[in-house]
Scaffold this motif. Structure first.
Motif, mmCIF file in Angstrom:
data_model
loop_
_atom_site.group_PDB
_atom_site.id
_atom_site.type_symbol
_atom_site.label_atom_id
_atom_site.label_comp_id
_atom_site.label_asym_id
_atom_site.label_seq_id
_atom_site.Cartn_x
_atom_site.Cartn_y
_atom_site.Cartn_z
ATOM 1 N N ASN A 55 0.746 -1.251 0.038
ATOM 2 C CA ASN A 55 -0.109 -0.022 -0.110
ATOM 3 C C ASN A 55 0.887 1.094 0.090
ATOM 4 N N ILE A 56 2.087 1.121 0.515
ATOM 5 C CA ILE A 56 2.854 2.476 0.578
ATOM 6 C C ILE A 56 3.211 2.929 -0.711
ATOM 7 N N HIS A 57 3.352 1.931 -1.670
ATOM 8 C CA HIS A 57 3.752 2.484 -3.081
ATOM 9 C C HIS A 57 2.501 3.640 -3.593
ATOM 10 N N GLU A 58 1.417 3.321 -3.019
ATOM 11 C CA GLU A 58 0.366 4.169 -3.714
ATOM 12 C C GLU A 58 0.575 5.769 -3.098
ATOM 13 N N THR A 59 1.547 5.867 -2.122
ATOM 14 C CA THR A 59 1.432 7.218 -1.456
ATOM 15 C C THR A 59 2.490 8.092 -2.199
ATOM 16 N N VAL A 60 2.855 7.620 -3.318
ATOM 17 C CA VAL A 60 3.824 8.398 -4.248
ATOM 18 C C VAL A 60 2.996 9.898 -4.807
ATOM 19 N N GLY A 61 1.866 9.549 -4.955
ATOM 20 C CA GLY A 61 1.011 10.598 -5.434
ATOM 21 C C GLY A 61 0.807 11.640 -4.537
ATOM 22 N N ALA A 62 0.666 11.073 -3.301
ATOM 23 C CA ALA A 62 0.213 12.093 -2.016
ATOM 24 C C ALA A 62 1.511 12.912 -1.855
ATOM 25 N N TYR A 63 2.428 12.196 -1.920
ATOM 26 C CA TYR A 63 4.060 12.704 -1.711
ATOM 27 C C TYR A 63 4.335 14.085 -2.490
ATOM 28 N N ALA A 64 3.908 13.782 -3.886
ATOM 29 C CA ALA A 64 4.027 14.804 -4.916
ATOM 30 C C ALA A 64 3.194 15.960 -4.573
ATOM 31 N N LEU A 65 1.909 15.560 -4.345
ATOM 32 C CA LEU A 65 0.879 16.771 -3.993
ATOM 33 C C LEU A 65 1.207 17.586 -2.858
ATOM 34 N N GLY A 66 2.273 16.778 -1.888
ATOM 35 C CA GLY A 66 2.394 17.674 -0.574
ATOM 36 C C GLY A 66 1.428 17.587 0.303
ATOM 37 N N ILE A 67 0.567 16.733 0.433
ATOM 38 C CA ILE A 67 -0.662 16.388 1.257
ATOM 39 C C ILE A 67 -0.081 15.587 2.600
ATOM 40 N N LEU A 68 0.834 14.936 2.539
ATOM 41 C CA LEU A 68 1.327 14.113 3.948
ATOM 42 C C LEU A 68 1.673 15.297 4.916
ATOM 43 N N ASP A 69 1.563 14.819 6.013
ATOM 44 C CA ASP A 69 2.113 15.604 7.115
ATOM 45 C C ASP A 69 3.647 15.328 7.400
ATOM 46 N N ASP A 70 4.218 15.903 8.270
ATOM 47 C CA ASP A 70 5.841 15.666 8.235
ATOM 48 C C ASP A 70 6.192 14.283 8.738
ATOM 49 N N ALA A 71 5.421 13.715 9.606
ATOM 50 C CA ALA A 71 5.737 12.352 10.152
ATOM 51 C C ALA A 71 5.553 11.293 8.787
ATOM 52 N N GLU A 72 4.378 11.571 7.786
ATOM 53 C CA GLU A 72 3.983 10.553 6.864
ATOM 54 C C GLU A 72 5.197 10.822 5.562
ATOM 55 N N ALA A 73 5.338 11.995 5.502
ATOM 56 C CA ALA A 73 6.405 12.405 4.497
ATOM 57 C C ALA A 73 7.917 11.659 4.923
ATOM 58 N N THR A 74 8.291 11.707 6.115
ATOM 59 C CA THR A 74 9.522 10.988 6.601
ATOM 60 C C THR A 74 9.448 9.745 6.622
ATOM 61 N N GLN A 75 8.117 8.898 6.769
ATOM 62 C CA GLN A 75 8.023 7.360 6.561
ATOM 63 C C GLN A 75 8.211 7.037 5.123
ATOM 64 N N PHE A 76 7.672 7.864 4.074
ATOM 65 C CA PHE A 76 7.532 7.644 2.939
ATOM 66 C C PHE A 76 8.984 7.890 2.318
#
Length: 262
Positions: free
Chosen positions: A14-35
């Motif tokens: 499931n974490i592979h599907e987070t690339v779009g959110a990371y590019a959009l900038g809609i993750l919080d700092d903790a989520e971005a660090t995890q990704f």
């Protein structure tokens, strides 16, 4: 939906599907660090992020977007007829988070919108000549690779008796809908075309659009390799694969080049 914050909190594939959110900038700092920890060891996610960085035309579409208004207009321009306000909701999410995520590059923000909406402004095609490999060629290669790695049972084909244009569409089920990849042959240019997904409920969604140069694509007896090669483009639809009745390749003037039963 890939690119949702919930996707970032998952584990495994499931974490592979987070690339779009990371590019959009809609993750919080903790989520971005995890990704980012995942990104350091995942070649696939790195390639997806590189593709997002090639969507420069989206900057012009988003550069003047006001923080509190204008969302419906830009959403409408990104997708011909998005299902139940899909484009509006996606762009609205970007507007709400853009101001708070200053550490996210605006260039990547625009690229993320283009990937998720999969709208007609994202044009994927080959170009010939030159010493460098332009970004549209890189994206074309990604579409071809995606098509090649799809299973035969995920692909449907059709040839129009009148135009003799042949289309094969590969479909991948996603949490947000369908990733569709088109292989197009025997299409002559110059022309501008769109791939349309038609739902069983009669609704129509534009998957992606492109330009056909004068030499065309997939012309069997063409003099150049460039003209003999098929066209590969990809995009997305909010429909799930089982909700799609068929696909149509249309010119911008409304002429149907080929229809493929899903």
């Amino acid at each position: 939906m890939p690119g949702s914050v919930q996707g970032a909190q998952g584990s495994g594939d499931n974490i592979h599907e987070t690339v779009g959110a990371y590019a959009l900038g809609i993750l919080d700092d903790a989520e971005a660090t995890q990704f980012e920890m995942h990104l350091a060891t995942c070649e696939w996610c790195g390639q997806q992020l590189d593709e997002l960085a090639g969507m420069e035309p989206m900057l012009a579409a988003l550069a003047d977007l006001p923080a509190a208004q204008g969302t419906p207009a830009i959403g409408e321009s990104l997708s011909a007829k998005p299902s139940t306000g899909l484009a509006d909701r996606l762009v609205g999410e970007v507007v709400q988070h853009r101001a708070k995520k200053s550490r996210r590059n605006f260039f990547m923000l625009a690229a993320g919108v283009a990937l998720i909406v999969g709208g007609p402004t994202a044009v994927f095609a080959t170009t010939g000549g030159g010493d460098e490999a332009p970004k549209d060629v890189q994206t074309f290669s990604a579409a071809k690779d995606a098509f090649t790695h799809m299973k035969a049972k995920e692909k449907v084909s059709g040839t129009d008796a009148a135009t003799q244009v042949t289309a094969t569409v590969g479909m991948e089920s996603k949490a947000w809908g369908t990733h569709a990849v088109l292989e197009l042959k025997n299409v002559k240019g110059p022309e501008k075309c769109s791939l349309i997904a038609v739902g069983k409920n009669g609704e129509r969604e534009t998957v992606t659009s492109w330009s056909v140069p004068e030499w065309g694509y997939g012309i069997k007896n063409a003099k150049t390799e460039q003209a003999r090669n098929p066209l590969y483009v990809h995009g997305g639809a909010a429909f799930t694969p089982d909700e799609i009745d068929h696909f149509e390749v249309l010119t911008f003037s409304g002429k149907k080049l080929v229809s493929v039963k899903a």
